[in-house]
Design an enzyme around this catalytic site. Structure first.
Site, PDB file in Angstrom:
ATOM      1  N   ASN A  60      19.344   5.404 -21.426  1.00 27.74           N
ATOM      2  CA  ASN A  60      19.868   6.770 -21.370  1.00 27.74           C
ATOM      3  C   ASN A  60      19.197   7.757 -22.313  1.00 27.74           C
ATOM      4  O   ASN A  60      19.121   8.955 -22.007  1.00 27.74           O
ATOM      5  CB  ASN A  60      21.372   6.759 -21.678  1.00 27.74           C
ATOM      6  CG  ASN A  60      22.179   6.066 -20.600  1.00 27.74           C
ATOM      7  OD1 ASN A  60      21.786   6.034 -19.439  1.00 27.74           O
ATOM      8  ND2 ASN A  60      23.313   5.496 -20.981  1.00 27.74           N
ATOM      9  N   ARG A  94      22.366  10.352 -10.720  1.00 28.14           N
ATOM     10  CA  ARG A  94      22.033   9.270 -11.644  1.00 28.14           C
ATOM     11  C   ARG A  94      23.144   9.027 -12.654  1.00 28.14           C
ATOM     12  O   ARG A  94      23.376   7.886 -13.075  1.00 28.14           O
ATOM     13  CB  ARG A  94      20.732   9.619 -12.369  1.00 28.14           C
ATOM     14  CG  ARG A  94      20.171   8.490 -13.220  1.00 28.14           C
ATOM     15  CD  ARG A  94      18.745   8.787 -13.616  1.00 28.14           C
ATOM     16  NE  ARG A  94      18.181   7.728 -14.424  1.00 28.14           N
ATOM     17  CZ  ARG A  94      17.769   7.872 -15.672  1.00 28.14           C
ATOM     18  NH1 ARG A  94      17.864   9.060 -16.266  1.00 28.14           N
ATOM     19  NH2 ARG A  94      17.259   6.870 -16.340  1.00 28.14           N
ATOM     20  N   HIS A 112      16.206   7.286  -5.267  1.00 29.26           N
ATOM     21  CA  HIS A 112      14.894   7.649  -5.818  1.00 29.26           C
ATOM     22  C   HIS A 112      14.093   8.524  -4.863  1.00 29.26           C
ATOM     23  O   HIS A 112      12.934   8.839  -5.144  1.00 29.26           O
ATOM     24  CB  HIS A 112      14.102   6.389  -6.163  1.00 29.26           C
ATOM     25  CG  HIS A 112      14.606   5.669  -7.361  1.00 29.26           C
ATOM     26  ND1 HIS A 112      14.083   4.478  -7.808  1.00 29.26           N
ATOM     27  CD2 HIS A 112      15.612   5.979  -8.230  1.00 29.26           C
ATOM     28  CE1 HIS A 112      14.739   4.087  -8.884  1.00 29.26           C
ATOM     29  NE2 HIS A 112      15.671   4.975  -9.161  1.00 29.26           N
ATOM     30  N   HIS A 142      24.724   5.317 -13.912  1.00 29.91           N
ATOM     31  CA  HIS A 142      24.696   4.861 -15.295  1.00 29.91           C
ATOM     32  C   HIS A 142      26.090   4.790 -15.906  1.00 29.91           C
ATOM     33  O   HIS A 142      26.291   4.073 -16.887  1.00 29.91           O
ATOM     34  CB  HIS A 142      23.778   5.762 -16.121  1.00 29.91           C
ATOM     35  CG  HIS A 142      22.332   5.481 -15.899  1.00 29.91           C
ATOM     36  ND1 HIS A 142      21.428   5.311 -16.917  1.00 29.91           N
ATOM     37  CD2 HIS A 142      21.627   5.315 -14.755  1.00 29.91           C
ATOM     38  CE1 HIS A 142      20.236   5.070 -16.423  1.00 29.91           C
ATOM     39  NE2 HIS A 142      20.328   5.074 -15.100  1.00 29.91           N
TER      40      HIS A 142
END
Length: 332
Positions: A98, A66, A197, A70
């Site tokens: 975040n 992840r 996911h 990001h």
């Protein structure tokens, strides 16, 4: 003449093979062999630290994957996400997507310490993030890919970019696709990368709006299996419990596989951004069905899209710097 022609064909094939793993940026190339001479043990060191972290806490695999998402969606893949507040820098860690959410920074810190001991000021934090994401995927049972390397680290962060550019879980399909298109990713990348996911967790606050009719004009979310919704409500109440964690993949939460897509087809996708892949766009619906049936195809597309995402606006050449500590720029 025949021998010369054979040599020319072999040379062309070798050049083609090199280009398959090289990715042109606005100021240079990224390629997997970037550290072969300057820090030959770089990938081995990254892998050993990541393997230890994931063994101690399997959830860490998803967290490290992840971090690449990001980071790359804000200013490109430049490790700006890793910067803490300091001087004029306002950390991206404080943004809405975040805060109290992204994690795994201590693992990257340990990797950086090990690399600085082996090869001082050589391996960038941005490349560490990319390698850690690949190694985490493999350790969870997912595909392997050669990571193009040669990124450098940003001298600044963008809190505004972090708040605006990272797709939120409650957006519509066109809105999410727009965020992907803005950084050069397409519909296939969106559906394939959403497959991350298949591991990890989401907080109650990320999907609470799907469970409760908190607006009298809002209809119940029928794209969520109601038996599954009832189960979720037991630990995700109308008020409070925002940070309670739930598996993104209820079938195989620690295994990187295509069960995520089978969950979506059964309306057991946890986030709204999962289910809209099935319900709001015909092309994405077809991809969800293909990935649910064909794990190998999903793995292939996921690996390709991770390479493509890792190539979003990297700093190369003399741009940026190689940070000594990933949490701060060198001149502080």
């Amino acid at each position: 003449m025949g021998q010369l022609k054979s040599y020319m064909i072999i040379f062309a094939l070798l050049a083609s093979a090199t280009l398959c793993f090289s990715h042109k940026t606005h100021s240079g190339f990224l390629y997997p062999q970037f550290y072969d001479h300057s820090c030959p043990r770089a990938q081995e060191i990254v892998n050993s630290v990541v393997a230890k972290a994931v063994f101690e806490e399997p959830r860490m695999a998803a967290s490290l994957v992840r971090l690449l998402f990001h980071d790359c969606f804000v200013q490109g893949c430049d490790a700006s996400l890793l910067l803490d507040n300091h001087g004029t820098i306002i950390s991206e860690k404080l943004s809405k997507p975040n805060k109290n959410s992204v994690r795994g920074f201590e693992v990257l810190d340990e990797i950086k310490v090990r690399l600085e001991e082996a090869c001082p000021l050589t391996v960038s934090c941005a490349d560490i993030v990319a390698l850690a994401a690949r190694d985490s995927t493999v350790l969870a049972g997912g595909p392997y890919w050669e990571v193009p390397l040669g990124r450098r680290d940003s001298l600044r962060a963008s809190l505004i970019g972090s708040n605006n550019n990272i797709p939120a879980p409650n957006l519509t399909f066109p809105q999410i696709l727009g965020k992907f298109n803005a950084v050069g990713l397409d519909l296939i990348d969106l559906v394939a990368l959403s497959g991350a996911h298949t591991i990890g967790n989401a907080r109650c606050t990320s999907f609470k709006q799907r469970l409760y009719n908190q607006n009298k004009n809002r209809k119940p979310d029928l794209s969520l299996n109601q038996a599954y919704a009832l189960e979720l409500r037991t630990r995700c109440p109308p008020s409070g419990g925002d940070n309670n964690l739930f598996f993104l993949d209820i079938s195989t939460p620690f295994k990187f596989d295509n069960s995520y897509y089978r969950n979506i087809l059964a309306f057991n996708g946890l986030l709204n951004s999962d289910e809209v892949l099935l319900t709001q766009n015909h092309a994405s619906m077809q991809l969800v069905k293909q990935y649910a049936e064909n794990n190998e195809l999903f793995f292939q597309h996921f690996a390709n899209s991770m390479i493509k995402m890792g190539n979003i606006s990297p700093l190369t050449g003399n741009q940026g710097e190689i940070r000594k500590v990933c949490r701060r720029v060198n001149h502080y």
